[in-house]
Design an enzyme around this catalytic site. Structure first.
Site, PDB file in Angstrom:
ATOM      1  N   CYS A   1     -67.635 -19.949   8.508  1.00  0.00           N
ATOM      2  CA  CYS A   1     -67.442 -19.250   7.230  1.00  0.00           C
ATOM      3  C   CYS A   1     -68.739 -18.635   6.698  1.00  0.00           C
ATOM      4  O   CYS A   1     -68.711 -17.845   5.746  1.00  0.00           O
ATOM      5  CB  CYS A   1     -66.858 -20.200   6.203  1.00  0.00           C
ATOM      6  SG  CYS A   1     -65.382 -21.031   6.785  1.00  0.00           S
TER       7      CYS A   1
ATOM      8  N   ASN B   1     -58.361 -19.202   2.192  1.00  0.00           N
ATOM      9  CA  ASN B   1     -59.655 -19.264   2.879  1.00  0.00           C
ATOM     10  C   ASN B   1     -59.566 -18.434   4.150  1.00  0.00           C
ATOM     11  O   ASN B   1     -58.840 -18.788   5.078  1.00  0.00           O
ATOM     12  CB  ASN B   1     -59.985 -20.725   3.203  1.00  0.00           C
ATOM     13  CG  ASN B   1     -61.347 -20.882   3.870  1.00  0.00           C
ATOM     14  OD1 ASN B   1     -61.945 -19.911   4.325  1.00  0.00           O
ATOM     15  ND2 ASN B   1     -61.831 -22.108   3.933  1.00  0.00           N
TER      16      ASN B   1
ATOM     17  N   HIS C   1     -68.445 -17.901  -0.768  1.00  0.00           N
ATOM     18  CA  HIS C   1     -67.356 -18.133   0.189  1.00  0.00           C
ATOM     19  C   HIS C   1     -66.165 -18.714  -0.566  1.00  0.00           C
ATOM     20  O   HIS C   1     -66.317 -19.551  -1.452  1.00  0.00           O
ATOM     21  CB  HIS C   1     -67.830 -19.102   1.279  1.00  0.00           C
ATOM     22  CG  HIS C   1     -66.711 -19.562   2.170  1.00  0.00           C
ATOM     23  ND1 HIS C   1     -65.783 -18.688   2.698  1.00  0.00           N
ATOM     24  CD2 HIS C   1     -66.364 -20.799   2.626  1.00  0.00           C
ATOM     25  CE1 HIS C   1     -64.916 -19.375   3.435  1.00  0.00           C
ATOM     26  NE2 HIS C   1     -65.243 -20.650   3.402  1.00  0.00           N
TER      27      HIS C   1
HETATM   28  O1  UT7 Z   1     -64.237 -22.938   4.603  1.00  0.00           O
HETATM   29  C1  UT7 Z   1     -64.674 -24.061   5.251  1.00  0.00           C
HETATM   30  C2  UT7 Z   1     -64.962 -25.168   4.383  1.00  0.00           C
HETATM   31  N1  UT7 Z   1     -63.777 -25.825   3.864  1.00  0.00           N
HETATM   32  C3  UT7 Z   1     -63.819 -26.360   2.649  1.00  0.00           C
HETATM   33  O2  UT7 Z   1     -64.783 -26.178   1.956  1.00  0.00           O
HETATM   34  C4  UT7 Z   1     -62.721 -27.230   2.163  1.00  0.00           C
HETATM   35  C5  UT7 Z   1     -63.311 -28.408   1.424  1.00  0.00           C
HETATM   36  N2  UT7 Z   1     -62.356 -29.398   0.995  1.00  0.00           N
HETATM   37  C6  UT7 Z   1     -61.399 -29.143   0.081  1.00  0.00           C
HETATM   38  O3  UT7 Z   1     -61.265 -28.037  -0.393  1.00  0.00           O
HETATM   39  C7  UT7 Z   1     -60.559 -30.296  -0.402  1.00  0.00           C
HETATM   40  O4  UT7 Z   1     -61.071 -31.515   0.089  1.00  0.00           O
HETATM   41  C8  UT7 Z   1     -59.061 -30.155   0.009  1.00  0.00           C
HETATM   42  C9  UT7 Z   1     -58.422 -29.011  -0.754  1.00  0.00           C
HETATM   43  C10 UT7 Z   1     -58.956 -29.922   1.498  1.00  0.00           C
HETATM   44  C11 UT7 Z   1     -58.304 -31.429  -0.353  1.00  0.00           C
HETATM   45  O5  UT7 Z   1     -58.456 -31.686  -1.737  1.00  0.00           O
HETATM   46  P1  UT7 Z   1     -58.830 -33.166  -2.243  1.00  0.00           P
HETATM   47  O6  UT7 Z   1     -58.905 -33.116  -3.686  1.00  0.00           O
HETATM   48  O7  UT7 Z   1     -60.042 -33.595  -1.466  1.00  0.00           O
HETATM   49  O8  UT7 Z   1     -57.532 -33.961  -1.850  1.00  0.00           O
HETATM   50  P2  UT7 Z   1     -57.375 -35.244  -0.895  1.00  0.00           P
HETATM   51  O9  UT7 Z   1     -57.526 -34.839   0.529  1.00  0.00           O
HETATM   52  O10 UT7 Z   1     -58.211 -36.350  -1.412  1.00  0.00           O
HETATM   53  O11 UT7 Z   1     -55.870 -35.625  -1.150  1.00  0.00           O
HETATM   54  C12 UT7 Z   1     -55.429 -36.115  -2.441  1.00  0.00           C
HETATM   55  C13 UT7 Z   1     -53.965 -36.470  -2.340  1.00  0.00           C
HETATM   56  C14 UT7 Z   1     -53.669 -37.402  -1.178  1.00  0.00           C
HETATM   57  O12 UT7 Z   1     -52.613 -38.261  -1.578  1.00  0.00           O
HETATM   58  P3  UT7 Z   1     -52.917 -39.736  -2.109  1.00  0.00           P
HETATM   59  O13 UT7 Z   1     -53.674 -40.425  -0.991  1.00  0.00           O
HETATM   60  O14 UT7 Z   1     -53.759 -39.565  -3.335  1.00  0.00           O
HETATM   61  O15 UT7 Z   1     -51.564 -40.299  -2.377  1.00  0.00           O
HETATM   62  C15 UT7 Z   1     -53.165 -36.490  -0.106  1.00  0.00           C
HETATM   63  O16 UT7 Z   1     -52.307 -37.133   0.802  1.00  0.00           O
HETATM   64  O17 UT7 Z   1     -53.196 -35.269  -2.089  1.00  0.00           O
HETATM   65  C16 UT7 Z   1     -52.418 -35.448  -0.902  1.00  0.00           C
HETATM   66  N3  UT7 Z   1     -52.359 -34.166  -0.233  1.00  0.00           N
HETATM   67  C17 UT7 Z   1     -51.448 -33.229  -0.511  1.00  0.00           C
HETATM   68  N4  UT7 Z   1     -50.419 -33.207  -1.367  1.00  0.00           N
HETATM   69  C18 UT7 Z   1     -49.680 -32.079  -1.419  1.00  0.00           C
HETATM   70  C19 UT7 Z   1     -53.213 -33.679   0.710  1.00  0.00           C
HETATM   71  N5  UT7 Z   1     -52.851 -32.429   1.059  1.00  0.00           N
HETATM   72  C20 UT7 Z   1     -51.755 -32.131   0.305  1.00  0.00           C
HETATM   73  C21 UT7 Z   1     -50.950 -30.979   0.210  1.00  0.00           C
HETATM   74  N6  UT7 Z   1     -49.929 -31.016  -0.667  1.00  0.00           N
HETATM   75  N7  UT7 Z   1     -51.165 -29.875   0.939  1.00  0.00           N
END
Ligand code: UT7
Length: 315
Positions: A116, A270, A240
């Site tokens: 990216c 993204n 980005h």
């Molecule tokens: O371009 C390259 C670089 N990439 C990035 O910079 C991405 C960086 N990371 C992020 O943007 C974030 O970490 C994400 C958007 C990928 C995830 O957000 P988060 O706030 O870190 O969520 P999480 O992974 O901690 O998940 C929170 C909850 C979980 O459920 P529990 O364990 O709290 O019950 C996940 O299972 O959300 C759940 N979850 C979802 N729910 C609905 C994870 N993905 C989804 C989804 N829809 N798509």
């Protein structure tokens, strides 16, 4: 470590354009095939919809053609195509060769893969070509991330989109637009965001998030400091587009008012190397960038890599 160009020849962006596939996929569309919902995606990422489809070369050619038209340049006046992509059409040859052929460009062509961060890496490489004698470079960031996405994996599928953005950069006597740049990489973190041959993207989202905010802030500050500027001097911030919360956190830590940041993630998701040029072109077409403005570009991604550049618009 940041750098300021020392060459007597600089570069000026004279044309720009984008291309996105026609097909729009909304959050609700995704919710019909996986366990997710619009509210979660909007709240956690800022993404509302993304464009999906096409090929990396096809999108790059379309964006490149638009940039050439805007610059008023013929393809045979371009000395090199630099294509930033992490989703080439084939492993060999470089997708930039298809762009060269598709547009009828006279000069050389090569791909840059810095994930990216690729467009900002490509921007510094393009300026190196101009400093060493090239007259005009077509720089494109183009991706079809949908091709390396597991559409049953909600942790990735809700994030990605396809698209391309391109600029024509022309040599000028004197300093040009690029005031400073900073590139970084830490290959010990490659496991945080990766995709094997024939496989799918995987990402340790939380770790990438934390590291992303840190490197964007450090890299941006280093590039600004190199030329005696601070965040207060930044008129337009083009980060980005990986997550709206990363953009907000970076703005807050840098001390850049959020309204100075360009946000297009809501419409495109993204798009890796394409995200910074998609945002830059959006700001240009909206008249948000005026001569004399300081424009800060900053990217981060797989590698991990990161890259920032400070431009003074005009010239
Ligand atoms: O371009 C390259 C670089 N990439 C990035 O910079 C991405 C960086 N990371 C992020 O943007 C974030 O970490 C994400 C958007 C990928 C995830 O957000 P988060 O706030 O870190 O969520 P999480 O992974 O901690 O998940 C929170 C909850 C979980 O459920 P529990 O364990 O709290 O019950 C996940 O299972 O959300 C759940 N979850 C979802 N729910 C609905 C994870 N993905 C989804 C989804 N829809 N798509």
């Amino acid at each position: 470590m940041a750098h300021a160009p020392t060459s007597a020849r600089g570069g000026v962006i004279t044309g720009w354009g984008i291309a996105v596939p026609d097909k729009v996929v909304t959050n609700d569309d995704l919710a019909t095939r996986m366990d997710t919902n619009d509210a979660w995606i909007v709240e956690r990422t800022g993404i509302r919809e993304r464009h999906i489809g096409g090929t990396t070369s096809g999108l790059a050619i379309e964006a490149g053609r638009a940039a050439l038209e805007r610059a008023g340049r013929r393809p045979d006046e371009i000395d090199a195509v630099v294509l930033a992509t992490t989703t080439p059409d084939q492993i060999v040859p470089g997708t930039s060769a298809s762009v060269q052929n598709g547009l009828g460009i006279a000069g050389g062509a090569f791909d840059v893969n810095a994930a990216c961060s690729g467009f900002v890496y490509g921007l510094t490489v393009a300026h190196g070509l101009l400093a060493t004698g090239a007259e005009r470079v077509l720089l494109v960031g183009a991706e079809t991330l949908s091709k390396i996405t597991d559409w049953d994996d909600r942790s990735i599928a809700v994030l990605v989109g396809d698209g391309a953005g391109a600029v024509v950069i022309e040599a000028v006597d004197g300093p040009g637009q690029l005031l400073s740049w900073q590139l970084g990489a830490d290959g010990s973190l490659r496991h945080l965001l990766e995709c094997d041959h024939g496989g799918y993207l995987s990402m340790a989202g939380k770790e990438v998030f934390r590291k992303a905010v840190r490197v964007v802030v450090e890299s941006s500050e280093a590039a600004l400091a190199e030329v005696g500027l601070s965040a207060a001097d930044v008129d337009v911030f083009v980060p980005h587009q990986a997550n709206l919360r990363i953009i907000s956190a970076a703005c807050e830590r840098l001390g850049i008012p959020e309204e100075r940041a360009v946000v297009v993630i809501d419409r495109y998701g993204n798009t890796s190397s394409a995200s910074i040029p998609l945002a830059l072109v959006d700001a240009l077409d909206a008249g948000r960038i005026s001569p004399g403005d300081h424009v800060l570009l900053s990217g981060f991604g797989g590698g991990m890599t990161w890259a920032s550049a400070v431009l003074r618009w005009g010239g």
